[in-house]
Design a protein around this motif. Sequence first.
Motif, PDB file in Angstrom:
ATOM      1  N   UNK A   1       0.763  -0.788  -0.576  1.00 29.79           N
ATOM      2  CA  UNK A   1       0.230  -0.413  -0.397  1.00 29.79           C
ATOM      3  C   UNK A   1       0.404   0.884   0.318  1.00 29.79           C
ATOM      4  N   UNK A   2       1.628   1.017   0.577  1.00 29.58           N
ATOM      5  CA  UNK A   2       2.984   2.224   0.396  1.00 29.58           C
ATOM      6  C   UNK A   2       3.364   2.406  -1.045  1.00 29.58           C
ATOM      7  N   UNK A   3       3.584   1.380  -1.452  1.00 29.33           N
ATOM      8  CA  UNK A   3       3.965   1.457  -3.233  1.00 29.33           C
ATOM      9  C   UNK A   3       2.622   2.879  -3.773  1.00 29.33           C
ATOM     10  N   UNK A   4       1.801   2.050  -3.256  1.00 36.14           N
ATOM     11  CA  UNK A   4       0.564   2.759  -4.163  1.00 36.14           C
ATOM     12  C   UNK A   4       0.455   4.280  -3.528  1.00 36.14           C
ATOM     13  N   UNK A   5       1.441   4.535  -2.396  1.00 39.63           N
ATOM     14  CA  UNK A   5       0.806   5.946  -2.453  1.00 39.63           C
ATOM     15  C   UNK A   5       2.134   7.025  -2.797  1.00 39.63           C
ATOM     16  N   UNK A   6       3.312   6.251  -2.679  1.00 39.98           N
ATOM     17  CA  UNK A   6       3.954   6.887  -2.924  1.00 39.98           C
ATOM     18  C   UNK A   6       4.624   6.735  -4.945  1.00 39.98           C
ATOM     19  N   UNK A   7       3.510   5.978  -5.133  1.00 40.14           N
ATOM     20  CA  UNK A   7       3.757   6.406  -6.784  1.00 40.14           C
ATOM     21  C   UNK A   7       2.489   7.147  -6.983  1.00 40.14           C
ATOM     22  N   UNK A   8       1.105   7.310  -6.207  1.00 33.22           N
ATOM     23  CA  UNK A   8       0.350   8.246  -6.433  1.00 33.22           C
ATOM     24  C   UNK A   8       0.900  10.132  -6.788  1.00 33.22           C
ATOM     25  N   UNK A   9       1.584   9.455  -5.392  1.00 30.45           N
ATOM     26  CA  UNK A   9       2.421  11.293  -5.095  1.00 30.45           C
ATOM     27  C   UNK A   9       3.483  11.120  -6.338  1.00 30.45           C
ATOM     28  N   UNK A  10       4.445  10.556  -7.002  1.00 27.26           N
ATOM     29  CA  UNK A  10       5.050  11.302  -8.184  1.00 27.26           C
ATOM     30  C   UNK A  10       4.360  11.130  -9.241  1.00 27.26           C
ATOM     31  N   UNK A  11       2.528  11.612  -9.194  1.00 28.10           N
ATOM     32  CA  UNK A  11       1.589  11.354  -9.795  1.00 28.10           C
ATOM     33  C   UNK A  11       2.262  10.274 -11.364  1.00 28.10           C
ATOM     34  N   UNK A  12       1.851   9.181 -10.677  1.00 27.71           N
ATOM     35  CA  UNK A  12       2.280   7.625 -11.965  1.00 27.71           C
ATOM     36  C   UNK A  12       1.038   7.664 -12.393  1.00 27.71           C
ATOM     37  N   UNK A  13       0.358   7.131 -13.549  1.00 33.48           N
ATOM     38  CA  UNK A  13      -0.830   6.985 -14.420  1.00 33.48           C
ATOM     39  C   UNK A  13      -0.778   5.422 -13.621  1.00 33.48           C
ATOM     40  N   UNK A  14       0.009   4.511 -14.553  1.00 35.33           N
ATOM     41  CA  UNK A  14      -0.335   2.940 -13.826  1.00 35.33           C
ATOM     42  C   UNK A  14       1.121   2.383 -12.869  1.00 35.33           C
ATOM     43  N   UNK A  15       0.775   0.998 -12.373  1.00 37.15           N
ATOM     44  CA  UNK A  15       1.874   0.230 -11.842  1.00 37.15           C
ATOM     45  C   UNK A  15       1.082  -0.552 -11.356  1.00 37.15           C
ATOM     46  N   UNK A  16       2.616  -1.944 -11.620  1.00 37.24           N
ATOM     47  CA  UNK A  16       2.171  -3.628 -12.603  1.00 37.24           C
ATOM     48  C   UNK A  16       3.311  -4.168 -10.780  1.00 37.24           C
ATOM     49  N   UNK A  17       2.373  -4.646 -10.568  1.00 41.05           N
ATOM     50  CA  UNK A  17       3.482  -5.245  -8.859  1.00 41.05           C
ATOM     51  C   UNK A  17       4.383  -6.529  -9.724  1.00 41.05           C
ATOM     52  N   UNK A  18       5.532  -6.657  -8.842  1.00 41.21           N
ATOM     53  CA  UNK A  18       5.523  -8.303  -9.661  1.00 41.21           C
ATOM     54  C   UNK A  18       7.007  -8.592  -9.141  1.00 41.21           C
ATOM     55  N   UNK A  19       6.004  -9.146  -7.718  1.00 40.96           N
ATOM     56  CA  UNK A  19       7.099 -10.678  -7.278  1.00 40.96           C
ATOM     57  C   UNK A  19       7.588 -10.917  -7.282  1.00 40.96           C
ATOM     58  N   UNK A  20       8.549 -11.837  -6.917  1.00 37.06           N
ATOM     59  CA  UNK A  20       9.168 -12.822  -7.211  1.00 37.06           C
ATOM     60  C   UNK A  20       8.949 -14.143  -6.908  1.00 37.06           C
ATOM     61  N   UNK A  21       8.547 -15.245  -7.212  1.00 37.72           N
ATOM     62  CA  UNK A  21       8.587 -16.771  -7.741  1.00 37.72           C
ATOM     63  C   UNK A  21      10.004 -17.003  -8.684  1.00 37.72           C
ATOM     64  N   UNK A  22      10.191 -17.985  -7.842  1.00 37.93           N
ATOM     65  CA  UNK A  22      11.134 -19.351  -8.400  1.00 37.93           C
ATOM     66  C   UNK A  22      11.429 -20.438  -7.716  1.00 37.93           C
ATOM     67  N   UNK A  23      10.678 -20.986  -8.330  1.00 35.24           N
ATOM     68  CA  UNK A  23      11.000 -22.698  -7.911  1.00 35.24           C
ATOM     69  C   UNK A  23      11.941 -23.670  -8.551  1.00 35.24           C
ATOM     70  N   UNK A  24      12.704 -23.609  -7.571  1.00 35.70           N
ATOM     71  CA  UNK A  24      13.924 -24.937  -8.038  1.00 35.70           C
ATOM     72  C   UNK A  24      14.881 -24.236  -6.382  1.00 35.70           C
ATOM     73  N   UNK A  25      14.745 -23.340  -5.860  1.00 34.32           N
ATOM     74  CA  UNK A  25      15.990 -22.392  -4.945  1.00 34.32           C
ATOM     75  C   UNK A  25      14.955 -22.064  -3.812  1.00 34.32           C
ATOM     76  N   UNK A  26      14.020 -21.967  -3.777  1.00 34.10           N
ATOM     77  CA  UNK A  26      12.676 -21.148  -2.965  1.00 34.10           C
ATOM     78  C   UNK A  26      10.939 -22.505  -2.836  1.00 34.10           C
ATOM     79  N   UNK A  27      11.024 -22.565  -1.443  1.00 36.89           N
ATOM     80  CA  UNK A  27       8.893 -22.859  -1.844  1.00 36.89           C
ATOM     81  C   UNK A  27       7.910 -22.014  -1.166  1.00 36.89           C
ATOM     82  N   UNK A  28       7.152 -22.790  -1.608  1.00 31.88           N
ATOM     83  CA  UNK A  28       5.372 -21.954  -1.456  1.00 31.88           C
ATOM     84  C   UNK A  28       5.294 -22.105  -0.194  1.00 31.88           C
TER      85      UNK A  28
END
Length: 276
Positions: A20-47
């Motif tokens: 949510x802080x990312x969203x607030x910061x993006x709005x403060x920067x007058x960003x039009x759009x943001x896409x969250x792209x968090x990590x998934x790394x099967x093989x070295x990390x588990x669910x």
Amino acid sequence: MFADYHVHTEFSDDSTYLMEQVVKDAIAMKMDEICFTDHVDYGIKVDWDCGQPIQYRGKNPLANVDYPVYASKIRKLQDLYKMQINIKMGMEFGVQTHTIPQYEDLFQKYPFDFIILSIHQVEDKEFWTQDFQKGRSQKEYNERYYEEMLNVIKNYQNYSVLGHMDLIARYDKNGIYPFEKVEPIISEILKIVIENGKGIELNTSYHRYGLKDATPSVNILKRYRELGGDIITIGSDSHNAKQLGTYIEDGKQLLKSLGFRYFCTYDSMQPIYHSL
């Protein structure tokens, strides 16, 4: 259009940046759009729900995104901030050939807008620790890296763009490996990407890493353009507030100087073109 299409939050194992802080910061920067792209790394990390104990690297859990919580949080933020910014749900898939079935399964479970396909590890070995490079010559680890990328894109289609395509260069202690030596396999990769209606990203993090070239390199960007590629996204690869949205405008100017006319955002896995 001011958009950042490579953003990490507390759902990634290497970030504590609250979504949510990312969203607030993006709005403060007058960003039009943001896409969250968090990590998934099967093989070295588990669910999180794998039934195994979660290991930690310092304070950071070596685990993939907590998918149900992630999707629910994004839906809530989309509703809460819909009049101020467009929020898209993506992920960064660190695919290896042997982990493709796990990504195929995950992709079917959620309504993604955008997927970055990155080669973060090969043979379950990290680049940043030099585990992958150890025991290999510069020629061998560069060629093996691109061979893995080629094998993955030949066998996996549920992605939008290739992320930081020459990531191996960031961790090459032997310096810049000559482009002409890997140009044939890079061209083969790019041809398949274009034929399959996929794209690549311009990752602006090269500025903060102090690299001498763009990510991917200007040579790769030029080759992609020469081959007819026109789907390209721009992302900061941010993990904290200081990195969010950085050098996006510089990225646009670089792409224009190389002959690109558009950059893309995504909706439901479909590219949307915007003039540079």
